[in-house]
Design a protein around this motif. Structure first.
Motif, PDB file in Angstrom:
ATOM      1  N   PRO A 225       0.816  -1.225   0.000  1.00 15.49           N
ATOM      2  CA  PRO A 225       0.000   0.000   0.000  1.00 15.49           C
ATOM      3  C   PRO A 225       0.846   1.270   0.000  1.00 15.49           C
ATOM      4  O   PRO A 225       0.326   2.360   0.207  1.00 15.49           O
ATOM      5  CB  PRO A 225      -0.785  -0.130   1.316  1.00 15.49           C
ATOM      6  N   TYR A 226       2.158   1.133  -0.239  1.00 15.03           N
ATOM      7  CA  TYR A 226       3.072   2.264  -0.146  1.00 15.03           C
ATOM      8  C   TYR A 226       3.218   2.995  -1.481  1.00 15.03           C
ATOM      9  O   TYR A 226       2.968   2.435  -2.551  1.00 15.03           O
ATOM     10  CB  TYR A 226       4.461   1.809   0.314  1.00 15.03           C
ATOM     11  N   THR A 227       3.678   4.250  -1.391  1.00 17.18           N
ATOM     12  CA  THR A 227       4.038   5.041  -2.561  1.00 17.18           C
ATOM     13  C   THR A 227       5.516   5.388  -2.457  1.00 17.18           C
ATOM     14  O   THR A 227       5.970   5.845  -1.405  1.00 17.18           O
ATOM     15  CB  THR A 227       3.215   6.338  -2.637  1.00 17.18           C
ATOM     16  N   ALA A 228       6.249   5.145  -3.524  1.00 15.83           N
ATOM     17  CA  ALA A 228       7.686   5.443  -3.532  1.00 15.83           C
ATOM     18  C   ALA A 228       7.935   6.784  -4.202  1.00 15.83           C
ATOM     19  O   ALA A 228       7.262   7.143  -5.173  1.00 15.83           O
ATOM     20  CB  ALA A 228       8.451   4.346  -4.268  1.00 15.83           C
ATOM     21  N   HIS A 229       8.893   7.524  -3.661  1.00 14.96           N
ATOM     22  CA  HIS A 229       9.294   8.794  -4.245  1.00 14.96           C
ATOM     23  C   HIS A 229      10.803   8.820  -4.466  1.00 14.96           C
ATOM     24  O   HIS A 229      11.553   8.218  -3.694  1.00 14.96           O
ATOM     25  CB  HIS A 229       8.919   9.966  -3.336  1.00 14.96           C
ATOM     26  N   LEU A 230      11.199   9.516  -5.504  1.00 14.34           N
ATOM     27  CA  LEU A 230      12.605   9.769  -5.797  1.00 14.34           C
ATOM     28  C   LEU A 230      12.787  11.273  -5.785  1.00 14.34           C
ATOM     29  O   LEU A 230      12.025  12.007  -6.427  1.00 14.34           O
ATOM     30  CB  LEU A 230      12.979   9.203  -7.164  1.00 14.34           C
ATOM     31  N   ALA A 231      13.778  11.752  -5.033  1.00 13.19           N
ATOM     32  CA  ALA A 231      14.010  13.190  -4.924  1.00 13.19           C
ATOM     33  C   ALA A 231      15.470  13.513  -5.170  1.00 13.19           C
ATOM     34  O   ALA A 231      16.350  12.698  -4.898  1.00 13.19           O
ATOM     35  CB  ALA A 231      13.601  13.688  -3.538  1.00 13.19           C
TER      36      ALA A 231
ATOM     37  N   LYS B  43       7.740   9.294  -9.050  1.00 15.53           N
ATOM     38  CA  LYS B  43       6.776   8.776  -8.076  1.00 15.53           C
ATOM     39  C   LYS B  43       6.203   7.471  -8.605  1.00 15.53           C
ATOM     40  O   LYS B  43       5.832   7.385  -9.778  1.00 15.53           O
ATOM     41  CB  LYS B  43       5.660   9.808  -7.866  1.00 15.53           C
ATOM     42  N   VAL B  44       6.148   6.449  -7.762  1.00 11.78           N
ATOM     43  CA  VAL B  44       5.603   5.154  -8.156  1.00 11.78           C
ATOM     44  C   VAL B  44       4.580   4.724  -7.114  1.00 11.78           C
ATOM     45  O   VAL B  44       4.895   4.641  -5.924  1.00 11.78           O
ATOM     46  CB  VAL B  44       6.702   4.077  -8.268  1.00 11.78           C
ATOM     47  N   GLU B  45       3.367   4.466  -7.570  1.00 10.57           N
ATOM     48  CA  GLU B  45       2.295   4.056  -6.664  1.00 10.57           C
ATOM     49  C   GLU B  45       2.336   2.553  -6.434  1.00 10.57           C
ATOM     50  O   GLU B  45       2.625   1.772  -7.339  1.00 10.57           O
ATOM     51  CB  GLU B  45       0.933   4.422  -7.256  1.00 10.57           C
ATOM     52  N   GLY B  46       2.018   2.140  -5.203  1.00  8.86           N
ATOM     53  CA  GLY B  46       1.839   0.732  -4.907  1.00  8.86           C
ATOM     54  C   GLY B  46       0.427   0.310  -5.266  1.00  8.86           C
ATOM     55  O   GLY B  46      -0.240   0.959  -6.065  1.00  8.86           O
ATOM     56  N   SER B  47      -0.048  -0.765  -4.654  1.00  9.80           N
ATOM     57  CA  SER B  47      -1.376  -1.294  -5.007  1.00  9.80           C
ATOM     58  C   SER B  47      -2.447  -0.902  -4.007  1.00  9.80           C
ATOM     59  O   SER B  47      -3.558  -1.433  -4.045  1.00  9.80           O
ATOM     60  CB  SER B  47      -1.303  -2.823  -5.094  1.00  9.80           C
ATOM     61  N   GLY B  48      -2.145   0.025  -3.105  1.00 10.22           N
ATOM     62  CA  GLY B  48      -3.136   0.458  -2.124  1.00 10.22           C
ATOM     63  C   GLY B  48      -4.208   1.329  -2.749  1.00 10.22           C
ATOM     64  O   GLY B  48      -4.060   1.847  -3.850  1.00 10.22           O
ATOM     65  N   PHE B  49      -5.298   1.509  -2.004  1.00  8.00           N
ATOM     66  CA  PHE B  49      -6.413   2.324  -2.499  1.00  8.00           C
ATOM     67  C   PHE B  49      -6.133   3.818  -2.318  1.00  8.00           C
ATOM     68  O   PHE B  49      -6.651   4.645  -3.053  1.00  8.00           O
ATOM     69  CB  PHE B  49      -7.704   1.958  -1.759  1.00  8.00           C
TER      70      PHE B  49
ATOM     71  N   ASP C  15      -0.503   1.396   8.063  1.00 10.82           N
ATOM     72  CA  ASP C  15       0.200   0.444   7.207  1.00 10.82           C
ATOM     73  C   ASP C  15       1.699   0.399   7.471  1.00 10.82           C
ATOM     74  O   ASP C  15       2.413  -0.432   6.908  1.00 10.82           O
ATOM     75  CB  ASP C  15      -0.033   0.782   5.725  1.00 10.82           C
ATOM     76  N   LEU C  16       2.173   1.317   8.304  1.00 12.05           N
ATOM     77  CA  LEU C  16       3.596   1.358   8.621  1.00 12.05           C
ATOM     78  C   LEU C  16       3.780   1.577  10.124  1.00 12.05           C
ATOM     79  O   LEU C  16       4.188   2.640  10.580  1.00 12.05           O
ATOM     80  CB  LEU C  16       4.288   2.484   7.833  1.00 12.05           C
ATOM     81  N   PRO C  17       3.468   0.559  10.923  1.00 13.12           N
ATOM     82  CA  PRO C  17       3.657   0.683  12.376  1.00 13.12           C
ATOM     83  C   PRO C  17       5.140   0.774  12.716  1.00 13.12           C
ATOM     84  O   PRO C  17       6.001   0.352  11.937  1.00 13.12           O
ATOM     85  CB  PRO C  17       3.035  -0.603  12.920  1.00 13.12           C
TER      86      PRO C  17
ATOM     87  N   SER D  75      10.507  -8.237  -0.127  1.00 17.32           N
ATOM     88  CA  SER D  75       9.314  -7.466  -0.414  1.00 17.32           C
ATOM     89  C   SER D  75       8.908  -6.652   0.780  1.00 17.32           C
ATOM     90  O   SER D  75       9.150  -7.021   1.923  1.00 17.32           O
ATOM     91  CB  SER D  75       8.162  -8.412  -0.815  1.00 17.32           C
ATOM     92  N   THR D  76       8.265  -5.527   0.533  1.00 18.51           N
ATOM     93  CA  THR D  76       7.740  -4.706   1.612  1.00 18.51           C
ATOM     94  C   THR D  76       6.287  -5.046   1.888  1.00 18.51           C
ATOM     95  O   THR D  76       5.586  -4.305   2.566  1.00 18.51           O
ATOM     96  CB  THR D  76       7.849  -3.214   1.256  1.00 18.51           C
TER      97      THR D  76
END
Length: 270
Positions: free
Chosen positions: A100-106, A118-124, A226-228, A267-268
């Protein structure tokens, strides 16, 4: 009949761009610029003087103008960012696949992170971040990761500028920032725990270029549910190993393999 969209432009910028384009072909004097580009001499003088102050052009002993070393920064920055995006994209896609995560490159621009991919995961949930968006250095996962390659003086300068409107918070923010930077330097990843936006957490990791300098970073952004905190180390190590692989493809060769590197098939996924 359908109206054509109106085009807007700033005359002074138009003239500046025309002069820079002309100087890529040959050296020009103010008279040359006036006669070939139809720019008034007084205007040309003001533009050239400004460009010279930024080392974008330089004056020759003969009184003509040519491009200066300042334009190299733009060209190198463009090429670096294009290479970086192309190299990092598949790593980011693998990083957030089935999560459910979104990845960013800066990349670091004037000591502040700017999103370039920016790359979206499979979360809503879809985060309202976009390419070209600037993030605060002291309140973002990508920013803290980039800060790990900066000097304390540079960090203090940026944080003070970011908190100029809230001077009473500067001292506490600087202490926290230095602590965060030490964490990145020790463990290889940064943590941003709802500091910029309530309910949102980020973990980042620095990217090094061929010369070993930190010039970019990656991160994952997530809802806090989603990220405890119990997953910080696991996800942080994945970010670190992903950033290390990107750095290696960019030509960075560390003296030794750093602890915490993991094989690429992890995998995350929650």
């Amino acid at each position: 009949m359908k109206k054509q969209p109106k085009e807007y432009s700033v005359p002074a910028i138009d003239k500046t761009v025309a002069i820079l384009n002309a100087l890529t072909e040959r050296q020009l004097s103010i008279q040359d610029i006036h006669s070939t580009l139809n720019v008034p001499k007084s205007t040309a003088f003001v533009i050239l003087n400004t460009l010279e102050q930024y080392s974008l052009i330089q004056k020759t002993p003969e009184g003509k103008y040519r491009l200066g070393h300042g334009v190299l920064r733009w060209g190198i920055g463009y090429m670096k960012s294009m290479d970086l995006v192309a190299i990092a994209r598949p790593h980011l896609e693998r990083l957030v696949a089935d999560t459910p995560y979104t990845a960013h490159l800066a990349v670091a621009e004037k000591d502040k992170p700017v999103y370039v991919d920016k790359v979206e995961g499979s979360g809503f949930v879809r985060f309202a971040t976009k390419i070209g968006q600037t993030q605060p250095l002291h309140q973002s996962g990508v920013g803290k990761a980039i800060a790990s390659g900066m000097t304390p003086e540079e960090i203090e300068h940026v944080v003070r500028a970011e908190l100029e409107a809230a001077p009473d918070k500067i001292s506490k923010a600087l202490d926290k920032m230095m602590e965060d930077v030490r964490h990145v330097q020790q463990y290889g990843y940064s943590i941003e725990d709802e500091e910029f936006e309530e309910g949102i957490r980020c973990i980042g990791a620095p990217i090094r270029g061929e010369n070993g300098q930190v010039f970019a970073s990656i991160s994952i952004t997530s809802l806090n549910k989603d990220l405890p905190a119990t997953k910080y180390q696991q996800i942080g190590n994945l970010l670190k190993s992903t950033a290390d692989r990107i750095s290696a493809e960019l030509g960075y060769l560390p003296d030794e393999v750093l602890p915490g590197e993991a094989p690429g098939n992890q995998s995350t996924r929650s």
